[in-house]
Design a protein around this motif. Structure first.
Motif, PDB file in Angstrom:
ATOM      1  N   GLN A 131       1.351   6.578 -11.424  1.00 36.97           N
ATOM      2  CA  GLN A 131       1.263   5.176 -11.801  1.00 36.97           C
ATOM      3  C   GLN A 131       1.247   5.111 -13.321  1.00 36.97           C
ATOM      4  O   GLN A 131       0.481   5.827 -13.978  1.00 36.97           O
ATOM      5  CB  GLN A 131       0.005   4.524 -11.248  1.00 36.97           C
TER       6      GLN A 131
ATOM      7  N   LYS B 133       7.912   0.897  -7.406  1.00 34.09           N
ATOM      8  CA  LYS B 133       7.392  -0.369  -6.889  1.00 34.09           C
ATOM      9  C   LYS B 133       6.450  -0.962  -7.926  1.00 34.09           C
ATOM     10  O   LYS B 133       5.859  -0.249  -8.736  1.00 34.09           O
ATOM     11  CB  LYS B 133       6.712  -0.215  -5.536  1.00 34.09           C
ATOM     12  N   HIS B 134       6.318  -2.268  -7.901  1.00 30.60           N
ATOM     13  CA  HIS B 134       5.515  -2.961  -8.905  1.00 30.60           C
ATOM     14  C   HIS B 134       4.044  -3.034  -8.527  1.00 30.60           C
ATOM     15  O   HIS B 134       3.187  -3.042  -9.399  1.00 30.60           O
ATOM     16  CB  HIS B 134       6.055  -4.376  -9.130  1.00 30.60           C
ATOM     17  N   ARG B 135       3.761  -3.099  -7.253  1.00 30.43           N
ATOM     18  CA  ARG B 135       2.374  -3.199  -6.789  1.00 30.43           C
ATOM     19  C   ARG B 135       2.158  -2.215  -5.634  1.00 30.43           C
ATOM     20  O   ARG B 135       3.078  -1.870  -4.909  1.00 30.43           O
ATOM     21  CB  ARG B 135       2.078  -4.607  -6.286  1.00 30.43           C
ATOM     22  N   CYS B 136       0.919  -1.844  -5.447  1.00 29.71           N
ATOM     23  CA  CYS B 136       0.575  -0.869  -4.405  1.00 29.71           C
ATOM     24  C   CYS B 136       1.019  -1.338  -3.023  1.00 29.71           C
ATOM     25  O   CYS B 136       1.493  -0.553  -2.218  1.00 29.71           O
ATOM     26  CB  CYS B 136      -0.928  -0.607  -4.440  1.00 29.71           C
ATOM     27  N   SER B 137       0.895  -2.638  -2.767  1.00 30.65           N
ATOM     28  CA  SER B 137       1.214  -3.169  -1.438  1.00 30.65           C
ATOM     29  C   SER B 137       2.711  -3.366  -1.207  1.00 30.65           C
ATOM     30  O   SER B 137       3.115  -3.617  -0.081  1.00 30.65           O
ATOM     31  CB  SER B 137       0.491  -4.502  -1.228  1.00 30.65           C
ATOM     32  N   HIS B 138       3.518  -3.261  -2.234  1.00 35.83           N
ATOM     33  CA  HIS B 138       4.969  -3.426  -2.092  1.00 35.83           C
ATOM     34  C   HIS B 138       5.614  -2.148  -1.554  1.00 35.83           C
ATOM     35  O   HIS B 138       5.078  -1.060  -1.740  1.00 35.83           O
ATOM     36  CB  HIS B 138       5.603  -3.736  -3.448  1.00 35.83           C
TER      37      HIS B 138
ATOM     38  N   THR C  13       2.245  -0.288 -17.434  1.00 34.04           N
ATOM     39  CA  THR C  13       2.720  -1.413 -16.630  1.00 34.04           C
ATOM     40  C   THR C  13       1.998  -1.546 -15.299  1.00 34.04           C
ATOM     41  O   THR C  13       2.081  -2.592 -14.667  1.00 34.04           O
ATOM     42  CB  THR C  13       4.223  -1.284 -16.340  1.00 34.04           C
ATOM     43  N   GLY C  14       1.353  -0.483 -14.849  1.00 30.42           N
ATOM     44  CA  GLY C  14       0.723  -0.486 -13.530  1.00 30.42           C
ATOM     45  C   GLY C  14       1.709  -0.211 -12.409  1.00 30.42           C
ATOM     46  O   GLY C  14       1.322  -0.180 -11.249  1.00 30.42           O
ATOM     47  N   HIS C  15       2.980   0.026 -12.753  1.00 30.06           N
ATOM     48  CA  HIS C  15       3.995   0.289 -11.736  1.00 30.06           C
ATOM     49  C   HIS C  15       3.808   1.679 -11.140  1.00 30.06           C
ATOM     50  O   HIS C  15       3.332   2.601 -11.813  1.00 30.06           O
ATOM     51  CB  HIS C  15       5.399   0.186 -12.325  1.00 30.06           C
ATOM     52  N   TYR C  16       4.201   1.804  -9.892  1.00 33.92           N
ATOM     53  CA  TYR C  16       4.088   3.061  -9.155  1.00 33.92           C
ATOM     54  C   TYR C  16       5.453   3.726  -9.074  1.00 33.92           C
ATOM     55  O   TYR C  16       6.476   3.054  -8.912  1.00 33.92           O
ATOM     56  CB  TYR C  16       3.578   2.809  -7.735  1.00 33.92           C
TER      57      TYR C  16
END
Length: 95
Positions: free
Chosen positions: A28, A54-59, A32-35
């Motif tokens: 991560q 992915k941009h968020r953990c849940s995406h 940006t916090g992107h994964y």
């Protein structure tokens, strides 16, 4: 398969290393916090490392590209971060 010395390009000041295996790495970006999910294919050339993002953990992950090495994949991620942060600055300035 990633070689042990290749992991040196994963700067712990820049990335949270979530999972690090022989064939894949999940990181991560602290900027940006992107994964990012990087997969060693065992192939040579541009398809040696597949890059997912992915941009968020849940995406869900989507294919972002490929690279000939882990180091080049990490450089691509850093470039993407710069682009994303500049885009965010332009959007904020327009508001």
């Amino acid at each position: 398969m990633f070689q042990k010395q290749e992991y040196a390009c994963l700067d712990p000041k820049y990335f949270h290393i979530i999972v690090k295996g022989k064939r894949d790495i999940t990181i991560q970006s602290k900027n940006t916090g992107h994964y990012w999910y990087l997969r060693s294919t065992g192939a040579t050339g541009n398809l040696a490392v597949l890059i997912y993002h992915k941009h968020r953990c849940s995406h869900p992950y989507h294919r972002h590209g490929q690279s000939s090495s882990l180091e080049k994949a990490v450089r691509s991620i850093v470039q993407h971060d710069r682009f994303q942060l500049e885009k965010d600055r332009r959007v904020a300035a327009a508001m």
